[in-house]
Design a protein around this motif. Structure first.
Motif, PDB file in Angstrom:
ATOM      1  N   VAL A  64      95.345  41.750  96.649  1.00 19.69           N
ATOM      2  CA  VAL A  64      94.210  41.976  95.748  1.00 19.69           C
ATOM      3  C   VAL A  64      94.035  40.792  94.795  1.00 19.69           C
ATOM      4  O   VAL A  64      92.917  40.321  94.562  1.00 19.69           O
ATOM      5  N   LEU A  65      95.131  40.299  94.240  1.00 14.42           N
ATOM      6  CA  LEU A  65      95.057  39.181  93.306  1.00 14.42           C
ATOM      7  C   LEU A  65      94.576  37.904  94.002  1.00 14.42           C
ATOM      8  O   LEU A  65      93.789  37.143  93.429  1.00 14.42           O
ATOM      9  N   ARG A  66      95.039  37.682  95.204  1.00 14.11           N
ATOM     10  CA  ARG A  66      94.556  36.516  95.955  1.00 14.11           C
ATOM     11  C   ARG A  66      93.056  36.642  96.240  1.00 14.11           C
ATOM     12  O   ARG A  66      92.308  35.670  96.137  1.00 14.11           O
ATOM     13  N   THR A  67      92.628  37.846  96.604  1.00 11.87           N
ATOM     14  CA  THR A  67      91.215  38.083  96.881  1.00 11.87           C
ATOM     15  C   THR A  67      90.373  37.876  95.629  1.00 11.87           C
ATOM     16  O   THR A  67      89.305  37.252  95.670  1.00 11.87           O
ATOM     17  N   ALA A  68      90.865  38.387  94.508  1.00 12.45           N
ATOM     18  CA  ALA A  68      90.150  38.225  93.238  1.00 12.45           C
ATOM     19  C   ALA A  68      89.996  36.751  92.889  1.00 12.45           C
ATOM     20  O   ALA A  68      88.919  36.305  92.469  1.00 12.45           O
ATOM     21  N   ALA A  69      91.065  35.993  93.073  1.00 11.50           N
ATOM     22  CA  ALA A  69      91.008  34.556  92.789  1.00 11.50           C
ATOM     23  C   ALA A  69      90.006  33.862  93.703  1.00 11.50           C
ATOM     24  O   ALA A  69      89.229  33.007  93.260  1.00 11.50           O
ATOM     25  N   PRO A  74      88.072  35.313  86.931  1.00  8.24           N
ATOM     26  CA  PRO A  74      89.081  34.636  86.096  1.00  8.24           C
ATOM     27  C   PRO A  74      90.383  35.430  86.062  1.00  8.24           C
ATOM     28  O   PRO A  74      90.378  36.648  85.849  1.00  8.24           O
ATOM     29  N   LEU A  75      91.481  34.728  86.277  1.00  5.53           N
ATOM     30  CA  LEU A  75      92.805  35.342  86.333  1.00  5.53           C
ATOM     31  C   LEU A  75      93.741  34.584  85.407  1.00  5.53           C
ATOM     32  O   LEU A  75      93.821  33.355  85.475  1.00  5.53           O
ATOM     33  N   LYS A  96     109.059  33.811  97.549  1.00  6.19           N
ATOM     34  CA  LYS A  96     107.692  33.323  97.642  1.00  6.19           C
ATOM     35  C   LYS A  96     106.819  34.002  96.593  1.00  6.19           C
ATOM     36  O   LYS A  96     106.939  35.198  96.343  1.00  6.19           O
ATOM     37  N   GLY A  97     105.918  33.193  95.978  1.00  9.62           N
ATOM     38  CA  GLY A  97     105.002  33.724  94.985  1.00  9.62           C
ATOM     39  C   GLY A  97     103.619  33.949  95.564  1.00  9.62           C
ATOM     40  O   GLY A  97     103.440  34.057  96.780  1.00  9.62           O
ATOM     41  N   LEU A  98     102.615  34.003  94.690  1.00  2.23           N
ATOM     42  CA  LEU A  98     101.242  34.250  95.118  1.00  2.23           C
ATOM     43  C   LEU A  98     100.591  33.010  95.726  1.00  2.23           C
ATOM     44  O   LEU A  98      99.564  33.116  96.401  1.00  2.23           O
ATOM     45  N   SER A  99     101.156  31.843  95.467  1.00  5.78           N
ATOM     46  CA  SER A  99     100.669  30.576  96.032  1.00  5.78           C
ATOM     47  C   SER A  99      99.208  30.290  95.667  1.00  5.78           C
ATOM     48  O   SER A  99      98.445  29.754  96.477  1.00  5.78           O
ATOM     49  N   LEU A 100      98.834  30.617  94.443  1.00  2.00           N
ATOM     50  CA  LEU A 100      97.501  30.287  93.953  1.00  2.00           C
ATOM     51  C   LEU A 100      97.465  28.895  93.329  1.00  2.00           C
ATOM     52  O   LEU A 100      96.403  28.290  93.219  1.00  2.00           O
ATOM     53  N   LEU A 101      98.643  28.415  92.920  1.00  2.00           N
ATOM     54  CA  LEU A 101      98.782  27.072  92.378  1.00  2.00           C
ATOM     55  C   LEU A 101     100.018  26.435  93.014  1.00  2.00           C
ATOM     56  O   LEU A 101     101.005  27.137  93.282  1.00  2.00           O
ATOM     57  N   SER A 175      90.384  25.718  88.427  1.00  2.00           N
ATOM     58  CA  SER A 175      89.232  26.562  88.730  1.00  2.00           C
ATOM     59  C   SER A 175      89.270  27.813  87.848  1.00  2.00           C
ATOM     60  O   SER A 175      89.238  27.711  86.629  1.00  2.00           O
ATOM     61  N   ASN A 176      89.397  29.000  88.429  1.00  2.00           N
ATOM     62  CA  ASN A 176      89.386  30.256  87.670  1.00  2.00           C
ATOM     63  C   ASN A 176      90.779  30.851  87.483  1.00  2.00           C
ATOM     64  O   ASN A 176      90.908  31.977  86.993  1.00  2.00           O
ATOM     65  N   VAL A 177      91.823  30.114  87.857  1.00  2.00           N
ATOM     66  CA  VAL A 177      93.198  30.618  87.757  1.00  2.00           C
ATOM     67  C   VAL A 177      93.940  29.886  86.637  1.00  2.00           C
ATOM     68  O   VAL A 177      94.033  28.649  86.650  1.00  2.00           O
ATOM     69  N   TYR A 178      94.484  30.649  85.677  1.00  2.00           N
ATOM     70  CA  TYR A 178      95.156  30.081  84.512  1.00  2.00           C
ATOM     71  C   TYR A 178      96.496  30.777  84.274  1.00  2.00           C
ATOM     72  O   TYR A 178      96.719  31.901  84.727  1.00  2.00           O
ATOM     73  N   GLY A 179      97.365  30.077  83.559  1.00  2.00           N
ATOM     74  CA  GLY A 179      98.652  30.670  83.195  1.00  2.00           C
ATOM     75  C   GLY A 179      99.136  30.166  81.854  1.00  2.00           C
ATOM     76  O   GLY A 179      98.860  29.016  81.480  1.00  2.00           O
TER      77      GLY A 179
END
Length: 210
Positions: A64-69, A74-75, A96-101, A175-179
């Motif tokens: 779900v989080l990957r799809t949202a990104a 914005p995440l 392994k993590g979400l691999s968004l970054l 992009s829309n992914v922040y931490g």
């Protein structure tokens, strides 16, 4: 609606209260449809990386989080939530993590300094014109962590904090992914200002979306 991901490993109450203080409506949820319909998503986290990813996978929230990104929602990951955005962690084994970054989570060496890194530390803007840091003055924020992210792409670094001879990735984004490695909800006025910047980004996106 700002969705705060409820997967059993986060400071949900304190994050929710901070969002409310800033005038936004938070919803603590694990509902997949609610997350994908949210104006923005906050992924908090306290505990071990491997346990957190197991909880996300078991509930299907990783997908779900990957799809949202991918959809441009914005995440924002906070503390462990930020680390989960990356490829993998060495905390108690390789996970392994979400691999968004792109990047890897590693442990502080701790030979001549205290681990965990706990307390107030100065952050330095590497991208002062970022949507999160624009118009904000550098200051101190509150950290609690034993692991930090080795970010692969320098352009993903928005702010850093020196600790133990390492320039710790304090704020990251692409992009829309922040931490945020620190806890903005526990970091006084600067923390709330940074959190407000993210919430305003979510609000702006809603009004710009046709």
């Amino acid at each position: 609606m700002i969705a705060i991901v409820d997967y059993g490993m986060g400071n949900l109450h304190s994050v929710s209260r901070a969002v409310e203080r800033l005038g936004y409506k938070p919803t603590v949820t694990a509902n997949k449809d609610s997350l994908l319909q949210a104006d923005g998503i906050i992924l908090p986290g306290v505990g071990a990386f491997g346990d957190a990813m197991e909880m996300l996978r078991a509930s299907g929230l990783d997908h779900v989080l990957r799809t949202a990104a991918e959809r441009g929602i914005p995440l924002l990951g906070i503390c462990l939530g930020m680390q989960l955005l990356f490829h993998e962690s060495e905390e108690y084994g390789i996970h392994k993590g979400l691999s968004l970054l792109p990047g890897r989570v590693v442990r502080f060496a701790g030979d001549s300094y205290k681990v965990p890194h706990m307390g107030w530390n100065q952050v330095t803007w590497l991208q002062p014109s970022s949507v999160l840091t624009s118009s904000l003055v550098e200051g101190h924020v509150y950290f609690v962590h034993s692991y930090y992210v080795e970010v692969e792409e320098a352009t993903d670094l928005i702010a850093t904090c020196p600790y133990g001879g390492v320039e710790v990735a304090a704020i990251v984004g692409r992009s829309n992914v922040y931490g945020m490695q620190f806890h903005p909800e526990k970091s006084g006025e600067l923390g709330l200002q940074l959190l407000r910047s993210f919430l305003e980004l979510c609000h702006t996106r809603v009004h710009e979306t046709p």
